[in-house]
Design an enzyme around this catalytic site. Sequence first.
Site, short mmCIF file in Angstrom:
data_model
loop_
_atom_site.label_atom_id
_atom_site.label_comp_id
_atom_site.label_asym_id
_atom_site.label_seq_id
_atom_site.Cartn_x
_atom_site.Cartn_y
_atom_site.Cartn_z
N GLY A 10 0.84 -1.19 0.00
CA GLY A 10 0.00 0.00 0.00
C GLY A 10 0.87 1.24 0.00
N CYS A 11 0.34 2.29 0.53
CA CYS A 11 1.05 3.57 0.56
C CYS A 11 2.39 3.41 1.28
CB CYS A 11 0.20 4.61 1.27
SG CYS A 11 1.02 6.19 1.48
N PHE A 12 3.46 3.84 0.64
CA PHE A 12 4.78 3.69 1.27
C PHE A 12 4.91 4.51 2.54
CE2 PHE A 12 6.38 6.18 -2.69
CZ PHE A 12 5.87 7.39 -2.23
#
Length: 172
Positions: A10-12
């Site tokens: 997902g979002c880093f």
Amino acid sequence: MSETAIFAGGCFWCMVKPFDQFPGIISIVSGYTGGHVEAPSYEQVCGGKTGHTEAVKIEFDPNLITYEELLDIYWRQTDPTDAFGQFQDRGDSYRPVIFYLNEQQKEQAVKSKQQLNDSGRYLEPVVTTIEKAHPFYPAETYHQDYYKKNPSNYGATSQLRKNYLEQVWGDD
């Protein structure tokens, strides 16, 4: 001598802090990997046409933390049953992937995934992919250590993930 691990979940922004708190972590870089455009920008990756996935590249000291331990931390940060993104982040650029850099990492990742699948923790199968590492491009400076630079926004964007993980893992 250090080693490297690359994980997408997902979002880093949400993948840095969970690893950053362990001894043996030397550095964590947010970036992009797995695509066909050299040195893409955040806007290009979000546009969905580069094939890249947001990921973190972790440099670690294997004498202080092992790759297997990193895999255990990884599984506790993602929904491994969701191949189409993570939590509020949807699309290929947010898919869960373990990128291996050598055959030993591949074998450990496959074994770890099978153990999680066999554990019965999830009703759905674990669909996180295990792929050979591709060139990794660091994200723009403002994405690095985001949780430290923007704690209130990080807290808001990571809340769905936190709630889910508490439900699945509890105090485990």
